[in-house]
Design a protein around this motif. Sequence first.
Motif, mmCIF file in Angstrom:
data_model
loop_
_atom_site.group_PDB
_atom_site.id
_atom_site.type_symbol
_atom_site.label_atom_id
_atom_site.label_comp_id
_atom_site.label_asym_id
_atom_site.label_seq_id
_atom_site.Cartn_x
_atom_site.Cartn_y
_atom_site.Cartn_z
ATOM 1 N N GLY A 57 0.800 -1.220 0.000
ATOM 2 C CA GLY A 57 0.000 0.000 0.000
ATOM 3 C C GLY A 57 0.830 1.266 0.000
ATOM 4 N N VAL A 58 1.635 1.438 1.037
ATOM 5 C CA VAL A 58 2.418 2.671 1.184
ATOM 6 C C VAL A 58 3.428 2.813 0.048
ATOM 7 C CG1 VAL A 58 4.133 3.850 2.611
ATOM 8 C CG2 VAL A 58 2.120 2.821 3.680
ATOM 9 N N VAL A 157 -9.883 3.979 -0.117
ATOM 10 C CA VAL A 157 -10.022 3.088 1.031
ATOM 11 C C VAL A 157 -9.051 1.931 0.863
ATOM 12 C CG1 VAL A 157 -11.551 1.513 2.262
ATOM 13 C CG2 VAL A 157 -12.408 3.720 1.482
ATOM 14 N N TRP A 158 -8.191 1.762 1.849
ATOM 15 C CA TRP A 158 -7.218 0.677 1.828
ATOM 16 C C TRP A 158 -7.760 -0.517 2.598
ATOM 17 C CZ3 TRP A 158 -1.665 2.933 3.002
ATOM 18 C CH2 TRP A 158 -1.167 3.536 1.831
ATOM 19 N N PRO A 159 -7.902 -1.694 1.947
ATOM 20 C CA PRO A 159 -8.269 -2.890 2.696
ATOM 21 C C PRO A 159 -7.188 -3.208 3.725
ATOM 22 C CG PRO A 159 -7.510 -3.476 0.503
ATOM 23 C CD PRO A 159 -7.614 -1.975 0.534
ATOM 24 N N SER A 278 -2.915 1.974 -5.330
ATOM 25 C CA SER A 278 -2.341 1.355 -4.133
ATOM 26 C C SER A 278 -3.365 0.468 -3.431
ATOM 27 C CB SER A 278 -1.802 2.419 -3.182
ATOM 28 O OG SER A 278 -2.814 3.346 -2.797
ATOM 29 N N ALA A 279 -4.651 0.834 -3.468
ATOM 30 C CA ALA A 279 -5.690 -0.007 -2.863
ATOM 31 C C ALA A 279 -5.782 -1.354 -3.586
ATOM 32 C CB ALA A 279 -7.041 0.706 -2.892
ATOM 33 N N GLU A 280 -5.712 -1.327 -4.917
ATOM 34 C CA GLU A 280 -5.763 -2.566 -5.696
ATOM 35 C C GLU A 280 -4.535 -3.431 -5.416
ATOM 36 O OE1 GLU A 280 -6.069 -1.163 -9.666
ATOM 37 O OE2 GLU A 280 -8.127 -0.420 -9.425
ATOM 38 N N ARG A 281 -3.378 -2.803 -5.382
ATOM 39 C CA ARG A 281 -2.148 -3.534 -5.107
ATOM 40 C C ARG A 281 -2.175 -4.141 -3.705
ATOM 41 N NH1 ARG A 281 1.945 -6.828 -5.984
ATOM 42 N NH2 ARG A 281 3.911 -6.181 -5.038
ATOM 43 N N LEU A 282 -2.658 -3.377 -2.736
ATOM 44 C CA LEU A 282 -2.717 -3.849 -1.353
ATOM 45 C C LEU A 282 -3.666 -5.033 -1.226
ATOM 46 C CD1 LEU A 282 -2.168 -3.703 1.644
ATOM 47 C CD2 LEU A 282 -3.720 -1.744 1.796
#
Length: 345
Positions: A57-58, A157-159, A278-282
């Motif tokens: 994410g980060v 929104v980050w899972p 980043s949300a998709e990658r996370l």
Amino acid sequence: MKRRRTPSRIRRSVAAIVAVPVIAMSVACAPGAGPAGSTTLALAHTVDTGHPIHRCGVESFVSHVEQRTGGEITFDVFPSGQLGNEQELADNTVWGDLDVTQPSAGHAAEYFPPLSVLNAAYLFDGYDDLQQVADSPVGEELWAGLRAETGLEVLGVWPQGIRQVTTSAAPVRTPEDLRGVSLRAADSPIWVANALALGAAPTPMALDELYAALQQGVVQAQENPVNLIDSNSYDEVQRYLSLTDHVVQGNPLVINGARWASLTPEQQEIFREAGRISAERLRACLEQDAETITAGWRQDGSMEVIDDVDREAFRDRAEQEVVPRFDDQWNGLYQRIRSELEDAS
């Protein structure tokens, strides 16, 4: 803007400041300072650098912004709670001592109470539900409410993972199995309510105290996503992993309002792109890691994995126990979200 809590620039622990004296001083004394021709923002979170939130994410978010702005915007990143716990990081971002963070909805609810609905047990059945609501009119209403109270802008929104229960003495298959069991809960009303809905006796406690508490028997159980259970080594002090799937957790990725307003429209769009990417990658990292970690525990027997959990019994209890406690804050949001998700399925 309603000031609900004491700014954590006053409450920040001495230990955190001592741990990173030079870096912390650079954030507090020279915000926005960076290489010639660039602006450096401070991004902080509470997990270690091996966790997907950091490495997927980060790192994805930071890399995208820095590359797409051609180095005009760079980041100083502070992992592992170096600058405080989730509530302190949320407070600091509201008041401008920090630029970017990702508080839980339960902690953001200290400013805008309806947000706590996003952490309610059995609201979502999976990551698709979470993202659907985040992008829906309901999500926009929640982000607008947070913006009105704090100035914070939500970039996505980050899972965080799907939360499961671990215990030391016996497996958990129904709420009755947790009767009288002391279970650590985050110190936030929604997390305490979720623990009660699971059937347990909640013990509010900071995350950094949990390993020792489990080891010493102060608490007998805890609930967190598999990735965090692994990264914090709770499998060393717990015997059973029960796949309750009780919370599909997502945290809003937020930026300080004044900092957001200082960005050009082009830069703002880059930040929104970075939030989505980043949300998709996370999510991909969380899913892959959770599968790998759970398979490892099954194989080596370090924790017994309990699959035959009566999730419907837990869901029924959550709707009976959690929703009425927050009726005055949610004003029908839980039922509205469930109805919209069921209509879309």
